[in-house]
Design a protein around this motif. Sequence first.
Motif, PDB file in Angstrom:
ATOM      1  N   TRP A 154       0.777  -1.233   0.000  1.00  0.00           N
ATOM      2  CA  TRP A 154       0.000   0.000   0.000  1.00  0.00           C
ATOM      3  C   TRP A 154       0.812   1.289   0.000  1.00  0.00           C
ATOM      4  CZ3 TRP A 154      -2.245  -3.863   3.418  1.00  0.00           C
ATOM      5  CH2 TRP A 154      -3.433  -4.418   2.911  1.00  0.00           C
ATOM      6  N   SER A 155       2.107   1.230   0.214  1.00  0.00           N
ATOM      7  CA  SER A 155       2.896   2.462   0.295  1.00  0.00           C
ATOM      8  C   SER A 155       3.660   2.717  -0.996  1.00  0.00           C
ATOM      9  CB  SER A 155       3.880   2.385   1.475  1.00  0.00           C
ATOM     10  OG  SER A 155       4.719   3.526   1.494  1.00  0.00           O
ATOM     11  N   ALA A 156       3.810   3.996  -1.330  1.00  0.00           N
ATOM     12  CA  ALA A 156       4.592   4.361  -2.514  1.00  0.00           C
ATOM     13  C   ALA A 156       6.092   4.316  -2.231  1.00  0.00           C
ATOM     14  CB  ALA A 156       4.198   5.772  -2.981  1.00  0.00           C
ATOM     15  N   ARG A 157       6.479   4.416  -0.956  1.00  0.00           N
ATOM     16  CA  ARG A 157       7.896   4.355  -0.564  1.00  0.00           C
ATOM     17  C   ARG A 157       8.034   3.356   0.574  1.00  0.00           C
ATOM     18  NH1 ARG A 157       9.942  10.108   0.867  1.00  0.00           N
ATOM     19  NH2 ARG A 157      11.902   8.943   0.928  1.00  0.00           N
ATOM     20  N   PRO A 158       7.861   2.071   0.289  1.00  0.00           N
ATOM     21  CA  PRO A 158       7.829   1.073   1.373  1.00  0.00           C
ATOM     22  C   PRO A 158       9.126   0.932   2.144  1.00  0.00           C
ATOM     23  CG  PRO A 158       7.914  -0.002  -0.771  1.00  0.00           C
ATOM     24  CD  PRO A 158       7.680   1.452  -1.033  1.00  0.00           C
ATOM     25  N   ALA A 159      10.273   0.982   1.463  1.00  0.00           N
ATOM     26  CA  ALA A 159      11.552   0.778   2.148  1.00  0.00           C
ATOM     27  C   ALA A 159      11.816   1.879   3.165  1.00  0.00           C
ATOM     28  CB  ALA A 159      12.690   0.701   1.129  1.00  0.00           C
ATOM     29  N   ALA A 160      11.653   3.142   2.753  1.00  0.00           N
ATOM     30  CA  ALA A 160      11.923   4.269   3.650  1.00  0.00           C
ATOM     31  C   ALA A 160      10.959   4.276   4.830  1.00  0.00           C
ATOM     32  CB  ALA A 160      11.823   5.589   2.881  1.00  0.00           C
ATOM     33  N   ARG A 161       9.698   4.015   4.558  1.00  0.00           N
ATOM     34  CA  ARG A 161       8.716   4.025   5.644  1.00  0.00           C
ATOM     35  C   ARG A 161       8.914   2.848   6.587  1.00  0.00           C
ATOM     36  NH1 ARG A 161       2.948   6.222   3.191  1.00  0.00           N
ATOM     37  NH2 ARG A 161       3.759   8.193   2.387  1.00  0.00           N
ATOM     38  N   PHE A 162       9.357   1.718   6.050  1.00  0.00           N
ATOM     39  CA  PHE A 162       9.605   0.578   6.921  1.00  0.00           C
ATOM     40  C   PHE A 162      10.758   0.873   7.879  1.00  0.00           C
ATOM     41  CE2 PHE A 162      12.117  -3.206   7.880  1.00  0.00           C
ATOM     42  CZ  PHE A 162      11.179  -3.926   8.607  1.00  0.00           C
ATOM     43  N   VAL A 163      11.836   1.440   7.364  1.00  0.00           N
ATOM     44  CA  VAL A 163      12.984   1.757   8.219  1.00  0.00           C
ATOM     45  C   VAL A 163      12.563   2.712   9.328  1.00  0.00           C
ATOM     46  CG1 VAL A 163      15.228   2.887   8.298  1.00  0.00           C
ATOM     47  CG2 VAL A 163      14.701   1.303   6.440  1.00  0.00           C
ATOM     48  N   TRP A 164      11.816   3.748   8.969  1.00  0.00           N
ATOM     49  CA  TRP A 164      11.363   4.717   9.974  1.00  0.00           C
ATOM     50  C   TRP A 164      10.489   4.043  11.018  1.00  0.00           C
ATOM     51  CZ3 TRP A 164       6.807   6.569  11.917  1.00  0.00           C
ATOM     52  CH2 TRP A 164       6.867   7.764  12.653  1.00  0.00           C
ATOM     53  N   THR A 165       9.551   3.198  10.577  1.00  0.00           N
ATOM     54  CA  THR A 165       8.654   2.514  11.507  1.00  0.00           C
ATOM     55  C   THR A 165       9.410   1.537  12.395  1.00  0.00           C
ATOM     56  OG1 THR A 165       6.835   2.690   9.907  1.00  0.00           O
ATOM     57  CG2 THR A 165       6.586   1.080  11.676  1.00  0.00           C
ATOM     58  N   ALA A 166      10.303   0.746  11.797  1.00  0.00           N
ATOM     59  CA  ALA A 166      11.033  -0.269  12.555  1.00  0.00           C
ATOM     60  C   ALA A 166      11.968   0.360  13.589  1.00  0.00           C
ATOM     61  CB  ALA A 166      11.821  -1.165  11.606  1.00  0.00           C
ATOM     62  N   VAL A 167      12.645   1.424  13.200  1.00  0.00           N
ATOM     63  CA  VAL A 167      13.543   2.098  14.148  1.00  0.00           C
ATOM     64  C   VAL A 167      12.743   2.689  15.309  1.00  0.00           C
ATOM     65  CG1 VAL A 167      15.108   4.053  14.439  1.00  0.00           C
ATOM     66  CG2 VAL A 167      15.342   2.554  12.457  1.00  0.00           C
ATOM     67  N   SER A 168      11.587   3.260  14.992  1.00  0.00           N
ATOM     68  CA  SER A 168      10.744   3.822  16.052  1.00  0.00           C
ATOM     69  C   SER A 168      10.262   2.743  17.012  1.00  0.00           C
ATOM     70  CB  SER A 168       9.540   4.546  15.431  1.00  0.00           C
ATOM     71  OG  SER A 168       9.955   5.599  14.591  1.00  0.00           O
ATOM     72  N   LEU A 169       9.835   1.604  16.475  1.00  0.00           N
ATOM     73  CA  LEU A 169       9.367   0.509  17.331  1.00  0.00           C
ATOM     74  C   LEU A 169      10.513  -0.072  18.164  1.00  0.00           C
ATOM     75  CD1 LEU A 169       6.914  -1.333  14.897  1.00  0.00           C
ATOM     76  CD2 LEU A 169       6.351   0.162  16.826  1.00  0.00           C
ATOM     77  N   THR A 170      11.698  -0.123  17.590  1.00  0.00           N
ATOM     78  CA  THR A 170      12.852  -0.604  18.348  1.00  0.00           C
ATOM     79  C   THR A 170      13.144   0.316  19.527  1.00  0.00           C
ATOM     80  OG1 THR A 170      13.827  -1.601  16.362  1.00  0.00           O
ATOM     81  CG2 THR A 170      15.297  -1.205  18.219  1.00  0.00           C
ATOM     82  N   ALA A 171      13.069   1.618  19.292  1.00  0.00           N
ATOM     83  CA  ALA A 171      13.290   2.574  20.379  1.00  0.00           C
ATOM     84  C   ALA A 171      12.232   2.407  21.470  1.00  0.00           C
ATOM     85  CB  ALA A 171      13.273   4.001  19.832  1.00  0.00           C
ATOM     86  N   ILE A 172      10.982   2.177  21.071  1.00  0.00           N
ATOM     87  CA  ILE A 172       9.911   1.980  22.055  1.00  0.00           C
ATOM     88  C   ILE A 172      10.137   0.695  22.853  1.00  0.00           C
ATOM     89  CG2 ILE A 172       7.437   1.530  22.306  1.00  0.00           C
ATOM     90  CD1 ILE A 172       6.984   3.365  19.904  1.00  0.00           C
ATOM     91  N   SER A 173      10.719  -0.323  22.198  1.00  0.00           N
ATOM     92  CA  SER A 173      10.936  -1.601  22.882  1.00  0.00           C
ATOM     93  C   SER A 173      11.971  -1.498  24.004  1.00  0.00           C
ATOM     94  CB  SER A 173      11.385  -2.658  21.866  1.00  0.00           C
ATOM     95  OG  SER A 173      12.729  -2.436  21.443  1.00  0.00           O
ATOM     96  N   PHE A 174      12.737  -0.402  24.035  1.00  0.00           N
ATOM     97  CA  PHE A 174      13.707  -0.212  25.114  1.00  0.00           C
ATOM     98  C   PHE A 174      13.031   0.148  26.442  1.00  0.00           C
ATOM     99  CE2 PHE A 174      17.249   1.208  21.980  1.00  0.00           C
ATOM    100  CZ  PHE A 174      17.416  -0.109  21.601  1.00  0.00           C
ATOM    101  N   ILE A 175      11.802   0.621  26.378  1.00  0.00           N
ATOM    102  CA  ILE A 175      11.137   1.117  27.589  1.00  0.00           C
ATOM    103  C   ILE A 175      10.894   0.014  28.625  1.00  0.00           C
ATOM    104  CG2 ILE A 175       9.051   2.231  28.463  1.00  0.00           C
ATOM    105  CD1 ILE A 175       8.902   3.802  25.866  1.00  0.00           C
ATOM    106  N   PRO A 176      10.314  -1.170  28.244  1.00  0.00           N
ATOM    107  CA  PRO A 176      10.077  -2.206  29.267  1.00  0.00           C
ATOM    108  C   PRO A 176      11.328  -2.645  30.025  1.00  0.00           C
ATOM    109  CG  PRO A 176       8.791  -2.673  27.309  1.00  0.00           C
ATOM    110  CD  PRO A 176       9.693  -1.548  26.952  1.00  0.00           C
ATOM    111  N   PRO A 177      12.467  -2.922  29.366  1.00  0.00           N
ATOM    112  CA  PRO A 177      13.660  -3.284  30.148  1.00  0.00           C
ATOM    113  C   PRO A 177      14.104  -2.191  31.116  1.00  0.00           C
ATOM    114  CG  PRO A 177      13.951  -3.906  27.861  1.00  0.00           C
ATOM    115  CD  PRO A 177      12.724  -3.063  27.921  1.00  0.00           C
TER     116      PRO A 177
END
Length: 246
Positions: free
Chosen positions: A186-209
């Motif tokens: 569904w995205s016109a720029r899937p690679a760039a948006r995936f990197v942005w989304t994945a990096v953001s989710l990785t940063a959020i995953s640091f909160i529980p530890p």
Amino acid sequence: MRTLALRGGGRVAVVDAEWSDAFGVVTRGRVQLELRDGEPGPVLGRDAGFWLRGTGVRALRNPGRRTARVRIVTPTAARRPTHPNANHPMIEDDMNSMNDTGVVAGPASGQTSRRTHRLRGLAGAGLVATLAAMAATTLAAALAQAAGVDFEVPDGGESIPLSGFAVVTGFFSVVGSVVAVALLRWSARPAARFVWTAVSLTAISFIPPLLSGANTATIAALLGLHLVAATVMIPTLARSLHTRTD
């Protein structure tokens, strides 16, 4: 003037001889401009207008599921055929009667086949990356345990087993693969948006530890394991997305 209806996933080629000086206005849904160099162009929403001549657009595509409509306006002279009898009154009348006609384009079988192939290829790459991430995090956790990290979380009072790292890594890696597949679809720029989304989710995953209350060594090891999984998954899926949209 004519109305072009693009069904979900539909694509129609822009032929210079037929679309000379054409101006389009999106009246319903979304339309993506497919550029001649193979790169996906911008996605235009309702009421967006665009010229086709000299823009390097080779096709119009509907990236959504619902039918999109584009009103195409072209000079009358550009639509007249170069037929030997083009000046015949009957032919002129026929051409004039073509104003405001409807054209329906659906997904071509070849286009659908290529899209299915891309989705399957990305899913396969995601599966391989998931297995690699599970193995990498489990091995890293085992090495950390051997170095003296107990992985004990105060809330549970027990150490996290190695199998737990594999299961959690596998689950979130599958989620990342699903996100990548959705962006490819569904995205016109899937690679760039995936990197942005994945990096953001990785940063959020640091909160529980950080909030777990574990000792410093355990927290540091858990954060490192998150980075190990991200280092395996993000570049692999981003590279696959970039390759499959070229």
